[in-house]
Design a protein around this motif. Sequence first.
Motif, PDB file in Angstrom:
ATOM      1  N   MET A 109       0.815  -1.224   0.000  1.00  0.00           N
ATOM      2  CA  MET A 109       0.000   0.000   0.000  1.00  0.00           C
ATOM      3  C   MET A 109       0.849   1.275   0.000  1.00  0.00           C
ATOM      4  O   MET A 109       0.518   2.262   0.655  1.00  0.00           O
ATOM      5  CB  MET A 109      -0.983   0.005   1.176  1.00  0.00           C
ATOM      6  CG  MET A 109      -1.995  -1.157   1.141  1.00  0.00           C
ATOM      7  SD  MET A 109      -2.894  -1.324  -0.420  1.00  0.00           S
ATOM      8  CE  MET A 109      -4.221  -0.198  -0.134  1.00  0.00           C
ATOM      9  N   CYS A 128      -6.647  -4.919  -6.087  1.00  0.00           N
ATOM     10  CA  CYS A 128      -6.560  -6.110  -5.240  1.00  0.00           C
ATOM     11  C   CYS A 128      -5.555  -7.082  -5.867  1.00  0.00           C
ATOM     12  O   CYS A 128      -4.862  -6.733  -6.820  1.00  0.00           O
ATOM     13  CB  CYS A 128      -7.931  -6.751  -5.060  1.00  0.00           C
ATOM     14  SG  CYS A 128      -8.675  -7.325  -6.595  1.00  0.00           S
ATOM     15  N   VAL A 154       0.078   2.847  -5.173  1.00  0.00           N
ATOM     16  CA  VAL A 154      -1.214   2.148  -5.229  1.00  0.00           C
ATOM     17  C   VAL A 154      -2.355   3.161  -5.356  1.00  0.00           C
ATOM     18  O   VAL A 154      -3.207   3.049  -6.240  1.00  0.00           O
ATOM     19  CB  VAL A 154      -1.412   1.220  -3.999  1.00  0.00           C
ATOM     20  CG1 VAL A 154      -2.809   0.593  -4.022  1.00  0.00           C
ATOM     21  CG2 VAL A 154      -0.346   0.128  -3.976  1.00  0.00           C
ATOM     22  N   ARG A 168      -4.344  -7.436  -1.573  1.00  0.00           N
ATOM     23  CA  ARG A 168      -3.876  -6.113  -1.984  1.00  0.00           C
ATOM     24  C   ARG A 168      -2.988  -6.233  -3.220  1.00  0.00           C
ATOM     25  O   ARG A 168      -2.406  -7.286  -3.469  1.00  0.00           O
ATOM     26  CB  ARG A 168      -3.088  -5.470  -0.844  1.00  0.00           C
ATOM     27  CG  ARG A 168      -3.933  -5.204   0.385  1.00  0.00           C
ATOM     28  CD  ARG A 168      -3.085  -4.950   1.603  1.00  0.00           C
ATOM     29  NE  ARG A 168      -2.225  -6.080   1.917  1.00  0.00           N
ATOM     30  CZ  ARG A 168      -1.931  -6.478   3.151  1.00  0.00           C
ATOM     31  NH1 ARG A 168      -2.436  -5.855   4.187  1.00  0.00           N
ATOM     32  NH2 ARG A 168      -1.128  -7.505   3.348  1.00  0.00           N
ATOM     33  N   LYS A 188     -12.633  -1.617   0.370  1.00  0.00           N
ATOM     34  CA  LYS A 188     -11.360  -1.284   1.021  1.00  0.00           C
ATOM     35  C   LYS A 188     -11.208  -2.040   2.330  1.00  0.00           C
ATOM     36  O   LYS A 188     -10.098  -2.392   2.732  1.00  0.00           O
ATOM     37  CB  LYS A 188     -11.272   0.233   1.262  1.00  0.00           C
ATOM     38  CG  LYS A 188     -10.993   0.989  -0.027  1.00  0.00           C
ATOM     39  CD  LYS A 188     -10.914   2.482   0.228  1.00  0.00           C
ATOM     40  CE  LYS A 188     -11.057   3.242  -1.084  1.00  0.00           C
ATOM     41  NZ  LYS A 188     -11.366   4.658  -0.864  1.00  0.00           N
ATOM     42  N   ARG A 191     -10.717  -6.080   1.400  1.00  0.00           N
ATOM     43  CA  ARG A 191      -9.419  -6.511   0.855  1.00  0.00           C
ATOM     44  C   ARG A 191      -8.339  -6.519   1.937  1.00  0.00           C
ATOM     45  O   ARG A 191      -7.233  -7.012   1.713  1.00  0.00           O
ATOM     46  CB  ARG A 191      -8.975  -5.620  -0.310  1.00  0.00           C
ATOM     47  CG  ARG A 191      -8.485  -4.251   0.109  1.00  0.00           C
ATOM     48  CD  ARG A 191      -7.866  -3.487  -1.029  1.00  0.00           C
ATOM     49  NE  ARG A 191      -7.714  -2.090  -0.653  1.00  0.00           N
ATOM     50  CZ  ARG A 191      -7.352  -1.124  -1.484  1.00  0.00           C
ATOM     51  NH1 ARG A 191      -7.104  -1.399  -2.746  1.00  0.00           N
ATOM     52  NH2 ARG A 191      -7.241   0.111  -1.068  1.00  0.00           N
ATOM     53  N   ALA A 192      -8.629  -5.927   3.101  1.00  0.00           N
ATOM     54  CA  ALA A 192      -7.645  -5.852   4.192  1.00  0.00           C
ATOM     55  C   ALA A 192      -8.244  -6.453   5.465  1.00  0.00           C
ATOM     56  O   ALA A 192      -8.453  -5.759   6.463  1.00  0.00           O
ATOM     57  CB  ALA A 192      -7.195  -4.418   4.403  1.00  0.00           C
ATOM     58  N   ASN A 225      -7.040 -11.213   2.493  1.00  0.00           N
ATOM     59  CA  ASN A 225      -5.802 -10.465   2.307  1.00  0.00           C
ATOM     60  C   ASN A 225      -5.596 -10.369   0.805  1.00  0.00           C
ATOM     61  O   ASN A 225      -5.114 -11.308   0.185  1.00  0.00           O
ATOM     62  CB  ASN A 225      -4.633 -11.164   2.983  1.00  0.00           C
ATOM     63  CG  ASN A 225      -3.313 -10.477   2.682  1.00  0.00           C
ATOM     64  OD1 ASN A 225      -3.298  -9.349   2.191  1.00  0.00           O
ATOM     65  ND2 ASN A 225      -2.217 -11.147   2.950  1.00  0.00           N
TER      66      ASN A 225
END
Length: 373
Positions: free
Chosen positions: A32, A55, A36, A241, A219, A222-223, A239
């Motif tokens: 990140m 992603c 990005v 990214r 957002k 994805r985290a 996970n």
Amino acid sequence: MQFIDLAAQYQHLKARIDKRIQNVLNHGQYIMGPEVQELEDKLAGYVGVKHAITCANGTDALTLAMMVLDIKEGDAVFCPTFTFFATAETIAFQKATPVFVDSDEATFNICPIDLEKRIRQTIAEGKLNPTAIVAVDLFGLPAHYSELERIAEKYNLKLIEDAAQGFGGSITNQQGSKRFAGSFGDIATTSFFPAKPLGCYGDGGAVFTNNDEYAELLKSLRAHGKGSDKYDNVRIGMNSRLDTIQAAILLEKLAEFPQELINRNKAAKNYENTLSSQYKTPQVPEGYISSWAQYTLVSDKRDAEMKKYKEQGIPTMIYYATCMHQQSVFEILNYTEGSFPVAEKLARSVFSLPMHPYLEQTKSRNISQVAVS
Ligand SMILES: *Cc1c(COP(=O)(O)O)cnc(C)c1O
């Protein structure tokens, strides 16, 4: 000769890409990092949507989109049977049931007439809850979105655009307004797998939407389902990214992409001019632009054709020899041979020629002369 010449592209962009990668190595923010966000802003600008959320790959992009739309067990999700496996896989991964749809013979994309027929059948059977349509921009050509949006609205279904192959394609309507692949439906996805029209040097993907709520959810999802900060988890996520180095590479590739799209269309035109007397060449409807992820021909003598090209040192590939309803993992859905006549015929007769932005005009002209009559 390469089927997709990534080395030629790298040679062309080497100085810019190397510099971008070196910048990341210098600042060291591998996860990140600033590239990005910069890429997400530029992707959203290119596609013409409010939000682009990157992603880890195009398959995760589909899964994230389906998580946002709350697709789950008991849902029927309609998708073409003639596509790459991930389109159907991600539906089943949500424990929903993929309901396959036949293809349009002229465009290879999902057939709106068969789609509506299968939606009605599913409603009449009453076993599954019709929830969404996943349309695919197969081989780079956007699907028939004016029809698909009408059908989605009529039956109250969500529409997902799988633009893994379609990034760069567009549709201009009769009023002259142009929309790019990635902007259709409720939510759209793409892949940056190296061989796709916009590819990185590993795996990558993105989700596109105009919906602010969806963007916030994406957002988080994805985290690890993060809340206000990284160690506050408010939902179950993934996970997934995009690596900063991949974002850095994509920034330079995206800057070059409009020119590459022109080159791809020139190569396609060249194929068309010389091959259309011998083959059924790909049809691009009025107002549409394809990103030419693949240049795909149809022949009932496919094996002989491919052999002939091979003898000339020209690689060819088959996308796809097996429809989704013919995949052994989906035997459980009890489809029978013959239930998708167009898609089954395509799976038996399509093959693709080399296609990439650095295919010189002379080379595509030579290829056309190899064609067996
Ligand atoms: C490539 C592709 C995907 C998956 O993308 P990955 O980045 O390889 O996970 C999904 N759908 C279609 C139509 C594709 O061609």
